[in-house]
Design a protein around this motif. Sequence first.
Motif, mmCIF file in Angstrom:
data_model
loop_
_atom_site.group_PDB
_atom_site.id
_atom_site.type_symbol
_atom_site.label_atom_id
_atom_site.label_comp_id
_atom_site.label_asym_id
_atom_site.label_seq_id
_atom_site.Cartn_x
_atom_site.Cartn_y
_atom_site.Cartn_z
ATOM 1 N N PRO A 122 -8.692 45.112 -14.943
ATOM 2 C CA PRO A 122 -7.724 44.466 -15.832
ATOM 3 C C PRO A 122 -7.532 42.984 -15.494
ATOM 4 O O PRO A 122 -7.428 42.613 -14.328
ATOM 5 C CB PRO A 122 -6.426 45.244 -15.589
ATOM 6 N N ALA A 138 -4.631 43.115 -5.649
ATOM 7 C CA ALA A 138 -4.590 42.273 -6.848
ATOM 8 C C ALA A 138 -4.903 40.849 -6.418
ATOM 9 O O ALA A 138 -4.494 40.408 -5.341
ATOM 10 C CB ALA A 138 -3.220 42.334 -7.501
ATOM 11 N N SER A 176 -6.962 46.298 -8.252
ATOM 12 C CA SER A 176 -6.039 46.771 -9.282
ATOM 13 C C SER A 176 -6.068 45.890 -10.520
ATOM 14 O O SER A 176 -6.044 46.384 -11.642
ATOM 15 C CB SER A 176 -4.605 46.790 -8.750
ATOM 16 N N ALA A 177 -6.096 44.567 -10.304
ATOM 17 C CA ALA A 177 -6.051 43.611 -11.416
ATOM 18 C C ALA A 177 -6.311 42.218 -10.872
ATOM 19 O O ALA A 177 -6.209 41.972 -9.666
ATOM 20 C CB ALA A 177 -4.692 43.649 -12.112
ATOM 21 N N TYR A 188 0.765 47.905 -11.731
ATOM 22 C CA TYR A 188 -0.440 48.308 -11.015
ATOM 23 C C TYR A 188 -0.179 48.658 -9.554
ATOM 24 O O TYR A 188 -1.084 49.120 -8.871
ATOM 25 C CB TYR A 188 -1.496 47.200 -11.129
#
Length: 81
Positions: free
Chosen positions: A50, A5, A29-30, A61
Amino acid sequence: MIKVAIIGGNVGGGTLLSFLREEPEIHISAIVEPSDNAPGAVLARKWGIPVLKETEPLKRYSPDLIINMTDNNRLSERLRE
């Protein structure tokens, strides 16, 4: 596969996102970025990653690694807790 992330979607975060997205063993993941128009947020949405406005939802996540691309050191400390 390592789930990553990224916090911060300005130029540095967007560049990192572009770089890591090409790595076969990394899954983004994000990205956390409050500004809809930040370069990293725009790229993430384009690539189906995302985009979160805050760090709290990151837990969903389950990233293996969180990279703080902001200059907010307190944020890094808070995430370690």
